[in-house]
Design a protein around this motif. Structure first.
Motif, mmCIF file in Angstrom:
data_model
loop_
_atom_site.group_PDB
_atom_site.id
_atom_site.type_symbol
_atom_site.label_atom_id
_atom_site.label_comp_id
_atom_site.label_asym_id
_atom_site.label_seq_id
_atom_site.Cartn_x
_atom_site.Cartn_y
_atom_site.Cartn_z
ATOM 1 N N PRO A 1 0.840 -1.195 0.000
ATOM 2 C CA PRO A 1 0.000 0.000 0.000
ATOM 3 C C PRO A 1 0.878 1.249 0.000
ATOM 4 O O PRO A 1 2.055 1.203 0.356
ATOM 5 C CB PRO A 1 -0.794 -0.117 1.308
ATOM 6 C CG PRO A 1 -0.724 -1.564 1.680
ATOM 7 C CD PRO A 1 0.595 -2.042 1.180
ATOM 8 N N PRO A 2 0.321 2.407 -0.385
ATOM 9 C CA PRO A 2 1.118 3.648 -0.362
ATOM 10 C C PRO A 2 1.551 4.002 1.062
ATOM 11 O O PRO A 2 0.933 3.578 2.043
ATOM 12 C CB PRO A 2 0.148 4.690 -0.934
ATOM 13 C CG PRO A 2 -1.211 4.109 -0.761
ATOM 14 C CD PRO A 2 -1.044 2.629 -0.868
ATOM 15 N N LYS A 3 2.592 4.797 1.161
ATOM 16 C CA LYS A 3 3.154 5.133 2.481
ATOM 17 C C LYS A 3 2.185 5.930 3.340
ATOM 18 O O LYS A 3 2.316 5.943 4.567
ATOM 19 C CB LYS A 3 4.464 5.895 2.315
ATOM 20 C CG LYS A 3 5.586 5.039 1.736
ATOM 21 C CD LYS A 3 6.896 5.799 1.654
ATOM 22 C CE LYS A 3 8.014 4.910 1.111
ATOM 23 N NZ LYS A 3 9.306 5.629 1.007
ATOM 24 N N ASN B 1 3.880 -5.675 6.191
ATOM 25 C CA ASN B 1 3.344 -7.022 6.001
ATOM 26 C C ASN B 1 2.050 -7.046 5.195
ATOM 27 O O ASN B 1 1.374 -8.079 5.138
ATOM 28 C CB ASN B 1 3.112 -7.686 7.359
ATOM 29 C CG ASN B 1 4.399 -8.158 7.997
ATOM 30 O OD1 ASN B 1 5.012 -9.129 7.562
ATOM 31 N ND2 ASN B 1 4.842 -7.450 9.024
ATOM 32 N N LEU B 2 1.703 -5.928 4.571
ATOM 33 C CA LEU B 2 0.559 -5.875 3.671
ATOM 34 C C LEU B 2 1.041 -5.947 2.227
ATOM 35 O O LEU B 2 2.134 -5.468 1.900
ATOM 36 C CB LEU B 2 -0.231 -4.577 3.876
ATOM 37 C CG LEU B 2 -0.934 -4.378 5.219
ATOM 38 C CD1 LEU B 2 -1.550 -2.991 5.275
ATOM 39 C CD2 LEU B 2 -2.000 -5.441 5.433
ATOM 40 N N GLY B 3 0.227 -6.535 1.358
ATOM 41 C CA GLY B 3 0.602 -6.578 -0.045
ATOM 42 C C GLY B 3 -0.441 -7.265 -0.898
ATOM 43 O O GLY B 3 -1.343 -7.944 -0.394
ATOM 44 N N TYR B 4 -0.334 -7.083 -2.207
ATOM 45 C CA TYR B 4 -1.236 -7.739 -3.162
ATOM 46 C C TYR B 4 -0.479 -7.979 -4.464
ATOM 47 O O TYR B 4 0.518 -7.302 -4.776
ATOM 48 C CB TYR B 4 -2.481 -6.877 -3.413
ATOM 49 C CG TYR B 4 -2.177 -5.518 -4.009
ATOM 50 C CD1 TYR B 4 -2.189 -5.308 -5.391
ATOM 51 C CD2 TYR B 4 -1.858 -4.442 -3.185
ATOM 52 C CE1 TYR B 4 -1.885 -4.070 -5.932
ATOM 53 C CE2 TYR B 4 -1.553 -3.192 -3.712
ATOM 54 C CZ TYR B 4 -1.580 -3.010 -5.087
ATOM 55 O OH TYR B 4 -1.265 -1.789 -5.619
ATOM 56 N N TYR B 5 -0.954 -8.948 -5.218
ATOM 57 C CA TYR B 5 -0.303 -9.309 -6.478
ATOM 58 C C TYR B 5 -1.334 -9.968 -7.386
ATOM 59 O O TYR B 5 -2.172 -10.756 -6.916
ATOM 60 C CB TYR B 5 0.865 -10.264 -6.228
ATOM 61 C CG TYR B 5 1.484 -10.849 -7.479
ATOM 62 C CD1 TYR B 5 2.355 -10.099 -8.262
ATOM 63 C CD2 TYR B 5 1.184 -12.145 -7.876
ATOM 64 C CE1 TYR B 5 2.920 -10.628 -9.416
ATOM 65 C CE2 TYR B 5 1.751 -12.689 -9.023
ATOM 66 C CZ TYR B 5 2.620 -11.934 -9.790
ATOM 67 O OH TYR B 5 3.168 -12.458 -10.920
ATOM 68 N N ARG C 1 -1.710 -10.461 0.988
ATOM 69 C CA ARG C 1 -0.964 -10.770 2.207
ATOM 70 C C ARG C 1 -1.271 -9.721 3.271
ATOM 71 O O ARG C 1 -1.403 -8.534 2.969
ATOM 72 C CB ARG C 1 0.544 -10.788 1.935
ATOM 73 C CG ARG C 1 1.384 -11.271 3.112
ATOM 74 C CD ARG C 1 2.851 -11.335 2.771
ATOM 75 N NE ARG C 1 3.410 -9.997 2.585
ATOM 76 C CZ ARG C 1 4.685 -9.771 2.251
ATOM 77 N NH1 ARG C 1 5.505 -10.789 2.038
ATOM 78 N NH2 ARG C 1 5.136 -8.537 2.113
ATOM 79 N N SER C 2 -1.427 -10.174 4.513
ATOM 80 C CA SER C 2 -1.691 -9.248 5.612
ATOM 81 C C SER C 2 -1.365 -9.934 6.932
ATOM 82 O O SER C 2 -1.277 -11.165 7.010
ATOM 83 C CB SER C 2 -3.159 -8.797 5.610
ATOM 84 O OG SER C 2 -4.020 -9.904 5.814
ATOM 85 N N GLY C 3 -1.198 -9.107 7.979
ATOM 86 C CA GLY C 3 -0.994 -9.643 9.324
ATOM 87 C C GLY C 3 0.444 -9.611 9.769
ATOM 88 O O GLY C 3 1.347 -9.950 8.992
ATOM 89 N N PHE C 4 0.660 -9.217 11.034
ATOM 90 C CA PHE C 4 2.001 -9.269 11.617
ATOM 91 C C PHE C 4 2.135 -10.446 12.572
ATOM 92 O O PHE C 4 3.016 -11.287 12.418
ATOM 93 C CB PHE C 4 2.326 -7.970 12.361
ATOM 94 C CG PHE C 4 3.569 -8.078 13.205
ATOM 95 C CD1 PHE C 4 4.811 -8.163 12.606
ATOM 96 C CD2 PHE C 4 3.489 -8.127 14.590
ATOM 97 C CE1 PHE C 4 5.969 -8.292 13.382
ATOM 98 C CE2 PHE C 4 4.628 -8.240 15.376
ATOM 99 C CZ PHE C 4 5.868 -8.330 14.766
#
Length: 410
Positions: free
Chosen positions: A251-253, A307-311, A320-323
């Motif tokens: 995600p953006p900063k 720890n967030l992301g998408y593809y 992807r998500s979650g710590f």
């Protein structure tokens, strides 16, 4: 004795045939056969007193009849995908911490550990809860040990094989379990890594099927691989769904700045509550030291963001998500049910949104949906359109492939 019921279950409605044996059943050479249907994971029928060979034969017959094929020799070897060795079993025990329970224990002793709150509960309990932090640490260790023992007993001698068009697994020490996972019913793959397992390079692979989490009912999802090295997990996942290398987009900063604000508000509310207790009771004279917790806000916000992301590729959308427990969710386009984009009031202020890719899975606490959290709202809208179009294309291609495929009996 007073009533008798008879039921008829079409073979094509049976989703899973599971075999369970406790210690006493194994000693007597009998087993329980559970026939699960696609109607939300309900056990449609239980055959409680079946010999072990007969239970295996029933499982084999149902599997073959569902495909409309002749009965297969149960002694014919299957393609072994994974076997849990003793070293991996030990790692499983050490990394099977239940962080949900951990949080409840810490909250209990932090809240009740103050003298005023403890005295309201019980004068005797007040003496014990006054030592809240020490007791919380002991309770956490006890829960960790119990979670590890439970995991070891549950997945002892775990083995996963591919049998024609389904996966079959066996596990358990005292309660042995044999189950099936139809490949045609798989909705999502989930690679999970809690913070302890991730630190040593391990995780687990979970599978969610349509309306059913095999072996555990509606409230959970079966681990296809309970513990393995991260690289091996992805290789095993690719034997089920042929996705390629993953390069996540974060995600953006400005999403990270949002988390800093959220956690700052939480710390402020906590400090205000401690100050209120001090004003009302005179205890907690050092209540203002709670502001020190703000030092944890920037790293906590960064860890959530990183720890967030998408593809997306031509066949799959992966999120992807979650710590504390990081989850990578793989969703084939042809399994998509709905795609939605939502925004909260706070997300709108920073032009962020959440993309949810819904499947026909059973849900449960963890859920099997792909969720891209706090991504740019324009990017979320673009992904929404892309996933919708690729879903339509994948469905047409699969239908065309089925029409060209020879049918049984041709």
């Amino acid at each position: 004795m007073c009533s008798r019921a008879a039921s008829e279950i079409p073979f094509d409605r049976i989703q899973n045939v599971d075999i369970a044996q406790n210690v006493f059943q194994r000693a007597l050479g009998i087993a329980e056969v559970r026939l699960e249907t696609a109607g939300g994971g309900e056990t449609e029928a239980r055959l409680r007193y079946v010999s072990r060979p007969e239970a295996t034969r029933i499982q084999e017959i149902v599997s073959e009849r569902k495909r409309g094929e002749a009965e297969r020799d149960p002694e014919e070897p299957d393609d072994a995908l994974f076997e849990l060795d003793s070293g991996e079993l030990a790692v499983l025990g050490l990394t099977s911490a239940n962080f949900n329970l951990f949080g409840l224990v810490v909250l209990l002793f932090v809240v009740l550990g103050t003298p005023v709150a403890a005295e309201q509960v019980s004068p005797r309990l007040a003496v014990l809860l006054f030592l809240g932090p020490a007791l919380a640490a002991v309770a956490l260790v006890v829960l960790w040990v119990l979670s590890g023992i439970q995991a070891v007993l549950r997945y002892y001698a775990f083995r996963l094989v591919r049998h024609e068009d389904e996966l079959r697994y066996q596990r358990g020490l005292f309660q042995q379990y044999n189950g099936t996972i139809p490949l045609s019913k798989i909705q999502t793959l989930m690679i999970r890594e809690n913070v302890i397992a991730r630190a040593v390079g391990y995780g687990n692979l979970a599978i969610e099927t349509a309306g059913y989490g095999p072996g555990q009912g509606n409230d959970d999802i079966e681990s296809a691989i309970p513990i393995a090295k991260q690289a091996r997990l992805f290789d095993l996942a690719r034997t089920i769904e042929d996705f390629g290398e993953i390069s996540f987009n974060r995600p953006p900063k400005r999403a990270r700045i949002r988390y800093v604000g959220r956690y700052t508000i939480f710390v402020a509310v906590l400090v205000a509550a401690l100050g209120g207790i001090h004003l009302q009771t005179g205890v907690l004279s050092d209540w203002y030291l709670g502001v020190v917790l703000w030092l944890l806000v920037p790293p906590a916000a960064h860890l959530k963001w990183v720890n967030l992301g998408y593809y997306c590729d031509e066949n799959y959308v992966i999120t992807r998500s979650g710590f504390w427990t990081r989850q990578t969710t793989v969703v084939p386009y042809y399994r998509v049910q709905t795609v939605s984009v939502s925004q909260t009031v706070f997300q709108r202020r920073r032009r962020l949104g959440t993309l949810v890719v819904d499947t026909a899975s059973s849900g449960g606490f963890w859920g099997g949906n792909g969720i891209a959290l706090d991504i740019d709202i324009e990017e979320a809208s673009r992904l929404h359109e892309t996933i919708h179009n690729r879903f339509q294309l994948s469905v047409r291609e699969r239908r065309a492939g089925n029409l060209r495929s020879p049918q049984p009996g041709d």
